[in-house]
Enzyme design. Structure first.
Site, PDB file in Angstrom:
ATOM      1  N   ASN A  32     -67.512  90.486  -1.653  1.00  0.00           N
ATOM      2  CA  ASN A  32     -66.732  90.428  -0.407  1.00  0.00           C
ATOM      3  C   ASN A  32     -66.093  91.793  -0.171  1.00  0.00           C
ATOM      4  O   ASN A  32     -66.270  92.720  -0.953  1.00  0.00           O
ATOM      5  CB  ASN A  32     -65.693  89.299  -0.464  1.00  0.00           C
ATOM      6  CG  ASN A  32     -64.749  89.475  -1.625  1.00  0.00           C
ATOM      7  OD1 ASN A  32     -64.045  90.475  -1.709  1.00  0.00           O
ATOM      8  ND2 ASN A  32     -64.733  88.513  -2.548  1.00  0.00           N
ATOM      9  N   ASP A  67     -65.916  82.244  -4.079  1.00  0.00           N
ATOM     10  CA  ASP A  67     -65.781  80.801  -4.292  1.00  0.00           C
ATOM     11  C   ASP A  67     -66.995  80.206  -5.003  1.00  0.00           C
ATOM     12  O   ASP A  67     -66.890  79.153  -5.617  1.00  0.00           O
ATOM     13  CB  ASP A  67     -65.568  80.103  -2.943  1.00  0.00           C
ATOM     14  CG  ASP A  67     -64.179  80.428  -2.401  1.00  0.00           C
ATOM     15  OD1 ASP A  67     -63.238  80.487  -3.213  1.00  0.00           O
ATOM     16  OD2 ASP A  67     -64.040  80.640  -1.176  1.00  0.00           O
ATOM     17  N   LYS A  72     -85.763  90.888 -11.311  1.00  0.00           N
ATOM     18  CA  LYS A  72     -85.554  91.149  -9.886  1.00  0.00           C
ATOM     19  C   LYS A  72     -86.471  90.260  -9.033  1.00  0.00           C
ATOM     20  O   LYS A  72     -87.678  90.191  -9.293  1.00  0.00           O
ATOM     21  CB  LYS A  72     -85.847  92.632  -9.605  1.00  0.00           C
ATOM     22  CG  LYS A  72     -85.527  93.024  -8.193  1.00  0.00           C
ATOM     23  CD  LYS A  72     -85.816  94.488  -7.939  1.00  0.00           C
ATOM     24  CE  LYS A  72     -85.676  94.761  -6.455  1.00  0.00           C
ATOM     25  NZ  LYS A  72     -86.183  96.065  -6.081  1.00  0.00           N
ATOM     26  N   PRO A  80     -64.796  78.639 -10.967  1.00  0.00           N
ATOM     27  CA  PRO A  80     -63.486  78.119 -11.382  1.00  0.00           C
ATOM     28  C   PRO A  80     -62.402  78.725 -10.502  1.00  0.00           C
ATOM     29  O   PRO A  80     -62.529  79.870 -10.069  1.00  0.00           O
ATOM     30  CB  PRO A  80     -63.344  78.626 -12.822  1.00  0.00           C
ATOM     31  CG  PRO A  80     -64.253  79.804 -12.908  1.00  0.00           C
ATOM     32  CD  PRO A  80     -65.383  79.545 -11.949  1.00  0.00           C
ATOM     33  N   ASP A  81     -61.364  77.956 -10.210  1.00  0.00           N
ATOM     34  CA  ASP A  81     -60.223  78.515  -9.481  1.00  0.00           C
ATOM     35  C   ASP A  81     -59.241  79.028 -10.534  1.00  0.00           C
ATOM     36  O   ASP A  81     -58.608  78.252 -11.251  1.00  0.00           O
ATOM     37  CB  ASP A  81     -59.577  77.459  -8.585  1.00  0.00           C
ATOM     38  CG  ASP A  81     -58.601  78.117  -7.624  1.00  0.00           C
ATOM     39  OD1 ASP A  81     -57.684  78.819  -8.101  1.00  0.00           O
ATOM     40  OD2 ASP A  81     -58.770  77.950  -6.400  1.00  0.00           O
ATOM     41  N   ILE A  82     -59.134  80.347 -10.614  1.00  0.00           N
ATOM     42  CA  ILE A  82     -58.358  80.967 -11.700  1.00  0.00           C
ATOM     43  C   ILE A  82     -56.881  80.650 -11.533  1.00  0.00           C
ATOM     44  O   ILE A  82     -56.195  80.237 -12.476  1.00  0.00           O
ATOM     45  CB  ILE A  82     -58.614  82.493 -11.709  1.00  0.00           C
ATOM     46  CG1 ILE A  82     -60.117  82.743 -11.857  1.00  0.00           C
ATOM     47  CG2 ILE A  82     -57.829  83.180 -12.813  1.00  0.00           C
ATOM     48  CD1 ILE A  82     -60.568  84.156 -11.557  1.00  0.00           C
ATOM     49  N   PHE A  94     -52.126  84.408  -3.540  1.00  0.00           N
ATOM     50  CA  PHE A  94     -52.311  85.053  -2.240  1.00  0.00           C
ATOM     51  C   PHE A  94     -53.128  84.117  -1.362  1.00  0.00           C
ATOM     52  O   PHE A  94     -53.975  83.378  -1.871  1.00  0.00           O
ATOM     53  CB  PHE A  94     -53.044  86.392  -2.390  1.00  0.00           C
ATOM     54  CG  PHE A  94     -52.100  87.558  -2.416  1.00  0.00           C
ATOM     55  CD1 PHE A  94     -51.201  87.715  -3.463  1.00  0.00           C
ATOM     56  CD2 PHE A  94     -52.097  88.502  -1.395  1.00  0.00           C
ATOM     57  CE1 PHE A  94     -50.315  88.778  -3.484  1.00  0.00           C
ATOM     58  CE2 PHE A  94     -51.219  89.566  -1.406  1.00  0.00           C
ATOM     59  CZ  PHE A  94     -50.326  89.702  -2.451  1.00  0.00           C
ATOM     60  N   LYS A  98     -51.842  75.607   0.402  1.00  0.00           N
ATOM     61  CA  LYS A  98     -52.332  76.215  -0.848  1.00  0.00           C
ATOM     62  C   LYS A  98     -51.254  76.229  -1.929  1.00  0.00           C
ATOM     63  O   LYS A  98     -51.527  76.064  -3.112  1.00  0.00           O
ATOM     64  CB  LYS A  98     -52.789  77.644  -0.548  1.00  0.00           C
ATOM     65  CG  LYS A  98     -54.108  77.978  -1.154  1.00  0.00           C
ATOM     66  CD  LYS A  98     -54.756  79.166  -0.486  1.00  0.00           C
ATOM     67  CE  LYS A  98     -55.828  78.708   0.474  1.00  0.00           C
ATOM     68  NZ  LYS A  98     -56.509  79.807   1.116  1.00  0.00           N
ATOM     69  N   LYS A 108     -52.540  74.486  -5.240  1.00  0.00           N
ATOM     70  CA  LYS A 108     -52.869  75.377  -6.365  1.00  0.00           C
ATOM     71  C   LYS A 108     -51.754  75.440  -7.395  1.00  0.00           C
ATOM     72  O   LYS A 108     -51.864  76.163  -8.382  1.00  0.00           O
ATOM     73  CB  LYS A 108     -53.183  76.777  -5.853  1.00  0.00           C
ATOM     74  CG  LYS A 108     -54.364  76.798  -4.905  1.00  0.00           C
ATOM     75  CD  LYS A 108     -55.153  78.058  -5.035  1.00  0.00           C
ATOM     76  CE  LYS A 108     -56.320  78.037  -4.079  1.00  0.00           C
ATOM     77  NZ  LYS A 108     -57.396  78.913  -4.520  1.00  0.00           N
TER      78      LYS A 108
END
Ligand code: C5P
Length: 409
Positions: free
Chosen positions: A209, A277, A287, A305-307, A325, A339, A343
Site C-alpha cells: 500500500n 489486511d 515467479k 492477523p490483526d496485530i 490508528f 475501531k 480493537k
C-alpha cells in the site's frame, strides 16, 4: 526553550532569505542570541543592515577579512554557537556541505564545526527532487545534520511542489524540539509499528500500500526523545532510522506480529503501520509466468492477523496504553470510534487518507485523537509535530496513570 542559546544563522542565496529577518526576530523573542552569516548570493535577497539591526549583532560575510581571520573567525564563529542553522539552505550549499567544500565563510564554518547543524532547504521542486540533491540530503542526514522541511506549496518561480523553506515557526519548533531535555518517559518501553507491509505473491511480486512510514517514525523518534526505550517495528520504507530507536525491519504482517510479540513487554504500544489486511493464501515458490496462467489470474487471499487487536487482547502482556490508528477515507470519526471498541485500544488517532488529502505519502497530517469519552480535533501539523504531540500526550497520560484508573487525554 531558546533562552540564552547562541544561534549562528547562515543565510544562503535563496528567495526565502526574505523570511530571515522575521526568523531572527522570533528567535530573539524566545531569548536566543542570534548572529548572522551571509553568503555573497544571499546579499541579493536580504540586506546585511536589516539583519544587524534586528539581531543587534554584526553580520559576517567575508572569509578573508583581515580583522576576523586574524582571530580565526570561521573557527571562532562556530565555536561560539550552541546551534548552527542554515536557512534557507540552497541546493548549492547542501551539496557543498555533503562534499566538504570550504570556499567561503559559510561553508568553512560548516566544515569546521562540531556543533549541532540544522538546515532548512529551499529550492525549486525539480531541484529538490533531483537525485543529486536527494542523495546529498540523505548523506547529510546520516551525518546527523538535521533537515527541517522543505514544505509543499506555490513557488516564487510559479511551480508547485516540495521545496519551500519551512515557516519560521516550524524552524523554531524544530530547534526547541531538539533542545527539549525533559525525559518523562525514561524507564518506559514503547513499541511502535510503522510503514506498509509487503505480502508476497511470488519471489518477485508483492501486494503493498502507499504508506510512507513517516508518521510512525516521527512518533517513535519523539517517544525516544522523551526518554522511552523505543522499539520500532517497520515494514519496508525509504526512511532513515530515527535517532535513539531500536529498529526491527520486517516485510509481511505475520513477521510484524512476531516481531511485536518478541518485543513485549512494553508500557506503550502505538500501532501506526498500514498492515495489509490480506496475504496471498499460497505464495508461488517460483515467479509466475504470464503465459502459463489461466486468465484472468485469480489470487486467493487469506486474512492477516490483526496485530493491534491481538496485542490489545493479550491478557498477560497488554501494554498499559495501547494506541491504534484509523486511516479512513469516509466517516472518519464514526469509523474510528467503532475501531476503538472492536480493537480493544485505549486511544485511536484518526486521519483522513483520501488521495486528495495527501496524508499517506505527504509530510502533513490532520488527526483526531479519540478516547472512550472524548474526541479532539488537532490542527494540520507536520508529521514530526504530530509525533511529538502524541508522545507528550502519552507521557502525560502515563504520568497521571498512577493517580487515575483510566488513561484519559
Ligand atoms: O482495521 P484497520 O486496518 O483500519 O485498523 C487500523 C489500525 O489497526 C492501525 O492501528 C493498524 O496499525 C492496526 N492494524 C494492525 N494489524 C492489522 C490491521 C490493522 O495492527 N492486520
Amino acid at each position: 526553550m531558546l533562552n540564552s542559546k547562541k544561534i549562528l544563522l547562515i543565510i544562503t542565496g535563496g528567495i526565502a532569505a526574505y523570511k530571515c529577518p522575521d526568523l531572527v526576530r522570533r528567535m530573539r523573542e524566545r531569548g536566543a542570541n542570534v548572529r548572522c552569516v551571509l553568503t555573497s548570493s544571499a546579499k541579493n535577497f536580504v540586506a546585511s543592515m536589516t539583519l544587524s539591526a534586528i539581531s543587534e549583532e554584526r553580520v559576517y560575510e567575508e572569509l578573508y577579512s583581515l580583522t576576523d581571520e586574524h582571530e580565526m573567525g570561521h573557527i571562532q564563529l562556530g565555536r561560539d554557537a550552541d546551534i548552527i542553522l542554515v536557512a534557507p539552505a540552497t541546493a548549492n550549499m547542501l551539496t557543498k556541505m555533503a562534499c566538504g567544500l570550504a570556499d567561503d565563510l559559510a561553508s568553512s564554518i560548516l566544515l569546521a564545526t562540531d556543533k549541532p547543524v540544522f538546515a532548512a532547504p529551499s529550492m525549486n521542486v525539480r531541484m529538490w527532487e533531483n537525485p543529486a540533491i536527494q542523495e546529498n540530503v540523505e548523506l547529510l542526514r546520516k551525518r546527523d545534520i538535521k533537515i527541517i522541511g522543505p514544505e509543499e506549496g506555490d513557488m516564487a518561480c510559479h511551480d508547485y511542489g516540495l521545496g519551500r523553506m519551512s515557516e519560521p515557526s516550524e524552524i523554531i519548533a524544530a530547534l526547541e524540539n531538539f533542545l527539549t531535555v525533559d525525559t518523562p518517559l525514561s524507564g518506559r518501553h514503547a513499541l511502535v509499528t510503522s510503514g506498509p507491509t509487503h505480502e508476497p505473491i511470488d519471489p518477485v511480486r508483492y501486494i503493498a500500500n502507499r504508506s510512507s512510514g513517516k508518521q510512525g517514525y516521527a512518533i517513535a523518534e519523539s517517544l525516544a526523545k522523551l526518554g522511552a526505550r523505543t522499539t520500532l517495528v517497520s515494514g519496508p520504507t525509504h526512511l532513515p532510522t530515527p535517532s535513539g530507536v531500536d529498529m526491527v525491519c520486517v516485510e509481511s504482517a505475520s513477521q510484524m506480529l512476531a516481531a511485536c510479540e518478541a518485543a513485549l513487554p512494553a508500557d506503550i504500544a502505538v500501532f501506526v503501520a498500514a498492515v495489509c489486511d490480506w496475504h496471498v493464501a499460497e505464495r508461488a515458490p517460483n515467479k509466475l509466468k504470464k503465459n502459463m496462467q489461466s486468465t484472468p489470474l485469480a489470487l486467493q487471499l487469506s486474512e492477516n492477523p490483526d496485530i493491534l487487536a491481538t496485542i490489545g487482547a493479550d491478557n498477560i502482556n497488554r501494554p498499559k496504553l495501547v494506541v491504534g490508528f484509523a486511516a479512513e477515507t469516509e466517516n472518519v470519526i464514526e469509523n474510528a470510534k467503532e475501531k476503538l471498541t472492536s480493537k480493544g485500544c485505549d486511544w485511536i488517532v484518526a486521519n483522513n487518507v483520501s488521495l486528495d488529502c495527501g496524508t499517506l505519502s505527504g509530510d502533513k497530517n490532520t488527526v483526531h485523537l479519540i478516547t472512550e469519552t472524548k474526541s479532539e480535533e488537532w490542527p494540520t501539523l507536520n508529521k514530526s509535530a504530530v509525533g511529538l504531540r502524541i508522545a507528550r500526550r502519552i507521557a502525560k497520560a502515563l504520568g497521571n496513570r498512577a493517580k487515575e484508573q483510566s488513561v484519559g487525554i
